[in-house]
Design an enzyme around this catalytic site. Structure first.
Site, PDB file in Angstrom:
ATOM      1  N   LYS A  13       0.869  -1.619  -0.047  1.00 20.97           N
ATOM      2  CA  LYS A  13      -0.115  -0.057  -0.115  1.00 20.97           C
ATOM      3  C   LYS A  13       0.851   1.245  -0.070  1.00 20.97           C
ATOM      4  O   LYS A  13       0.968   2.201  -0.591  1.00 20.97           O
ATOM      5  CB  LYS A  13      -0.915  -0.069   1.433  1.00 20.97           C
ATOM      6  CG  LYS A  13      -1.957  -0.947   0.867  1.00 20.97           C
ATOM      7  CD  LYS A  13      -2.831  -0.388   2.498  1.00 20.97           C
ATOM      8  CE  LYS A  13      -2.861  -0.982   4.111  1.00 20.97           C
ATOM      9  NZ  LYS A  13      -1.639  -2.370   4.490  1.00 20.97           N
ATOM     10  N   ARG A 143      12.017  -5.877   4.726  1.00 22.48           N
ATOM     11  CA  ARG A 143      11.289  -4.907   4.550  1.00 22.48           C
ATOM     12  C   ARG A 143      12.324  -3.649   5.253  1.00 22.48           C
ATOM     13  O   ARG A 143      12.353  -4.429   6.486  1.00 22.48           O
ATOM     14  CB  ARG A 143       9.724  -4.316   5.051  1.00 22.48           C
ATOM     15  CG  ARG A 143       9.031  -3.079   4.391  1.00 22.48           C
ATOM     16  CD  ARG A 143       7.378  -3.032   4.013  1.00 22.48           C
ATOM     17  NE  ARG A 143       7.353  -3.127   5.655  1.00 22.48           N
ATOM     18  CZ  ARG A 143       6.058  -2.393   5.526  1.00 22.48           C
ATOM     19  NH1 ARG A 143       4.935  -2.704   4.977  1.00 22.48           N
ATOM     20  NH2 ARG A 143       5.414  -2.696   7.075  1.00 22.48           N
ATOM     21  N   ARG A 187      -0.322  -8.948  13.617  1.00 21.39           N
ATOM     22  CA  ARG A 187      -0.358  -7.612  12.303  1.00 21.39           C
ATOM     23  C   ARG A 187      -2.034  -8.045  11.631  1.00 21.39           C
ATOM     24  O   ARG A 187      -2.445  -8.087  11.966  1.00 21.39           O
ATOM     25  CB  ARG A 187       0.344  -7.429  12.005  1.00 21.39           C
ATOM     26  CG  ARG A 187       0.980  -5.625  12.776  1.00 21.39           C
ATOM     27  CD  ARG A 187       2.393  -5.707  12.373  1.00 21.39           C
ATOM     28  NE  ARG A 187       2.585  -4.655  10.831  1.00 21.39           N
ATOM     29  CZ  ARG A 187       2.725  -4.262  10.288  1.00 21.39           C
ATOM     30  NH1 ARG A 187       4.265  -4.984  10.271  1.00 21.39           N
ATOM     31  NH2 ARG A 187       3.366  -3.669   9.281  1.00 21.39           N
TER      32      ARG A 187
END
Ligand code: AMP
Length: 233
Positions: A13, A143, A187
């Site tokens: 996103k 990441r 999450r």
């Protein structure tokens, strides 16, 4: 043009939001970035949200909705009065916004509807980025992010030219606390429990557009761009 990017953590996103912002001159509103910033500066909001973020839990709706109400009103003010001096650049305010990471619960989605109605605004598209869970895990653990430039890298799939440093700003990349294996699980659970029901919510409104989030970021952006251009926006 007001857009919403929706999907599990790790679907890309943030990366797509940055591409949309620079291509279509939109204003980017990321609740995750705003919370991390508040947490970093230890503002009153930061003190309230840090432990939720670090544990990978959702921040309570009331805090998120208050924050967004403020941001959207600020955006609207700028849009209506482009001469005023505030943080949102005139150019960006003129063309609309991209919401990234908000809403994440049905209560937030309903609050957003009311807020947009109040402001005389609406959403044009909700892009639902779809990526299977195994790939999400791989993406999140590898990441690395640049806080200032907002650029997102992956140690294997999208490494920077110089290991550990941002190509654009030269700043040192960080491994977000909530991108560590133990927090990622929480999450993803929060996503499937609280956020996934929004697929039905936006489908019923006729706003949902599914996008295959598995390919490289550039290719995903081409899909999104094609949809936007073919809808005449
Ligand atoms: P993100 O960068 O979008 O993955 O967000 C990082 C963290 O900020 C999330 O794991 C939550 O703790 C918090 N957060 C961001 N956006 C929201 C939201 N809309 N509702 C609740 N918590 C949020």
């Amino acid at each position: 043009m007001n857009l919403l990017l929706f999907g599990a953590p790790g679907t890309g996103k943030g990366t797509q939001a940055l591409a949309l912002v620079s291509h279509f001159q939109l204003h980017h509103i990321s609740t995750g970035d705003l919370f991390r910033q508040a947490s970093h500066t230890q503002s009153a909001l930061g003190l309230k949200v840090t432990s939720y973020i670090n544990k990978g839990r959702l921040v309570p709706d009331s805090l998120v909705i208050d924050l967004m109400r403020g941001r959207l009103k600020e955006f609207q003010k700028k849009k209506e009065d482009p001469g005023s001096a505030d943080q949102i650049k005139k150019k960006e305010a003129g063309k609309g916004f991209v919401l990234d990471g908000f809403p994440r619960t049905l209560a937030q989605a309903r609050a957003l509807d009311l807020l947009l109605e109040e402001l005389g605004q609406s959403l044009n598209h909700v892009f639902y980025l779809k990526v299977d869970e195994a790939l999400l895990l791989e993406r999140l653990t590898g990441r690395r992010v640049a806080q200032k430039s907002g650029r997102v890298y992956h140690i294997q799939f999208n490494p920077p030219e110089k290991a550990g440093y941002c190509d654009e700003s030269g700043e040192k990349l960080i491994h977000r606390k909530d991108d560590r294996a133990e927090t990622i699980k929480t999450r993803l659970q929060a996503y499937f429990r609280e956020t996934a029901p929004l697929v039905g919510y936006y489908k019923n409104k006729g706003l949902l557009v599914s996008v295959d989030g598995r390919p490289e970021a550039k290719e995903v952006f081409l899909q999104i761009k094609k949809i936007l251009l073919s809808s005449g926006l």
